[in-house]
Design a protein around this motif. Structure first.
Motif, short mmCIF file in Angstrom:
data_model
loop_
_atom_site.label_atom_id
_atom_site.label_comp_id
_atom_site.label_asym_id
_atom_site.label_seq_id
_atom_site.Cartn_x
_atom_site.Cartn_y
_atom_site.Cartn_z
N MET A 20 0.86 -1.19 0.00
CA MET A 20 0.00 0.00 0.00
C MET A 20 0.89 1.23 0.00
SD MET A 20 -2.68 -1.24 2.97
CE MET A 20 -1.53 -1.19 4.33
N ASP A 21 1.15 1.78 -1.17
CA ASP A 21 2.12 2.87 -1.26
C ASP A 21 1.50 4.14 -1.86
OD1 ASP A 21 4.59 4.04 -0.90
OD2 ASP A 21 5.50 3.13 -2.68
N GLY A 22 2.04 5.28 -1.46
CA GLY A 22 1.65 6.55 -2.06
C GLY A 22 0.85 7.47 -1.16
N ASN A 23 0.74 7.14 0.11
CA ASN A 23 -0.02 7.99 1.03
C ASN A 23 0.58 9.39 1.15
OD1 ASN A 23 -1.44 5.67 1.54
ND2 ASN A 23 -0.71 5.40 3.65
N GLY A 24 1.91 9.43 1.26
CA GLY A 24 2.59 10.72 1.44
C GLY A 24 2.41 11.61 0.22
N ARG A 25 2.59 11.02 -0.96
CA ARG A 25 2.43 11.81 -2.19
C ARG A 25 0.99 12.28 -2.37
NH1 ARG A 25 5.13 7.40 -5.73
NH2 ARG A 25 5.08 6.37 -3.70
N TRP A 26 0.05 11.45 -1.99
CA TRP A 26 -1.37 11.81 -2.10
C TRP A 26 -1.65 13.08 -1.27
CZ3 TRP A 26 -5.59 12.56 1.06
CH2 TRP A 26 -6.85 12.49 0.46
N LYS A 71 12.98 4.08 10.05
CA LYS A 71 13.93 5.18 9.79
C LYS A 71 13.23 6.51 9.45
CE LYS A 71 16.15 2.52 6.77
NZ LYS A 71 17.05 1.86 5.84
N ARG A 72 11.92 6.50 9.36
CA ARG A 72 11.20 7.74 9.04
C ARG A 72 11.22 8.71 10.23
NH1 ARG A 72 6.17 6.54 4.97
NH2 ARG A 72 7.41 5.32 3.49
N PRO A 73 10.87 9.98 9.97
CA PRO A 73 10.85 10.94 11.09
C PRO A 73 9.98 10.42 12.23
CG PRO A 73 10.50 12.07 9.01
CD PRO A 73 10.50 10.61 8.69
MG MG Z 1 6.24 5.01 -0.14
#
Ligand code: MG
Ligand code: IPE
Ligand code: IPE
Length: 246
Positions: A20-26, A71-73
């Motif tokens: 499930m990718d793309g939440n940040g870009r959305w 490793k994310r903030p």
């Molecule tokens: Mg991603």
């Protein structure tokens, strides 16, 4: 609805796994902070889970948080963990209503205590449900999973519980976090990225891969149907020739 009618219910993928990718870009596209995308993404989780159960898919495995995502903030990690707790609390009733059992794979002891406890609670409460198994990959990394299997197997070899000649695919399967799941039939990744990102490396050996540009918060049941129709139009040969299959 037209797409749904194209699905052959006797040829469903038994096990669907989704990155499930793309939440940040959305969120960014809308001028919002990344976590806003994660919140919206939780709604896609609900819609896709319920649609899979309704179609008759037996196993759905969702990549929700990788070993690398630590490793994310710190703030993003904390918000994701909070969102996990609130989603588990919110969805327990609909999991029960839909006869879905929840399981988890990953290094669960690395999760904050509250998340771990909530997870165990929902798992316990839904364990006898049988329509579909929903597995959340949390603090999951496929290499870490394989390393832990190596350790367990080698300890058993050392203690004469397993003889090295007996090591085969089924013994390895039994030592993975996914020991109770069949191999993946269809792997979906949203957001246009075409990589595996340390997800189920062993288990996707013969999975059909489906990549879509759609960002996870926009991924709904129609997108799921599209992926399944696409899957059903492929010929899975498993090394054989086309003629052998017919
Ligand atoms: Mg991603
Ligand atoms: C997927 O969306 C959710 C998690 C990895 C937890 P991302 O947060 O990776 O969104 P992008 O890829 O940055 O858009
Ligand atoms: C993979 O997405 C992990 C999850 C969806 C949970 P990422 O966004 O973390 O993957 P990369 O870093 O782009 O490969």
């Amino acid at each position: 609805m037209i797409l749904k009618d194209q699905i052959h219910s006797d040829q469903l993928p038994e096990h669907i796994a989704i990155i499930m990718d793309g939440n940040g870009r959305w969120a960014k596209q809308r001028g919002k902070v990344r976590v806003f995308g994660h919140e919206k993404g939780a709604r896609s989780v609900k819609e896709v889970t319920e649609s899979c159960a309704e179609l008759g898919v037996k196993y759905l495995t969702l990549y929700a948080f990788s070993t690398e995502n630590w490793k994310r903030p710190k703030l993003e990690v904390q918000t994701l963990m909070k969102l996990l707790i609130s989603s588990l609390r919110k969805e327990i009733e609909s999991l029960k209503e839909n006869d879905i059992s929840l399981t988890a794979i990953g290094n669960l002891s690395a999760l904050p205590k509250k998340v771990h406890e909530e997870l165990l609670h929902v798992m316990e409460e839904t364990k006898s449900n049988s329509r579909m198994t929903l597995t959340l990959a949390l603090s999951y990394g496929s290499r870490e999973e394989i390393i832990s299997a190596f350790k367990e197997i080698s300890t058993k070899v050392k203690n004469n519980i397993i003889s090295p000649e007996k090591i085969d695919e089924s013994i390895i399967n039994e030592h993975l976090y996914t020991r109770n799941l069949p191999d993946v039939d269809l792997l979906i990744r949203t957001s246009g990225e075409q990589r595996i990102s340390n997800f189920l490396l062993w288990q996707i050996a013969y999975a059909e891969l489906y990549f879509t540009e759609v960002l996870w918060p926009d991924f709904g049941k129609e997108n799921l149907y599209e992926a399944i129709v696409n899957y059903q139009n492929r010929e899975r040969r498993f090394g054989q020739t086309s003629e052998q299959l017919t």
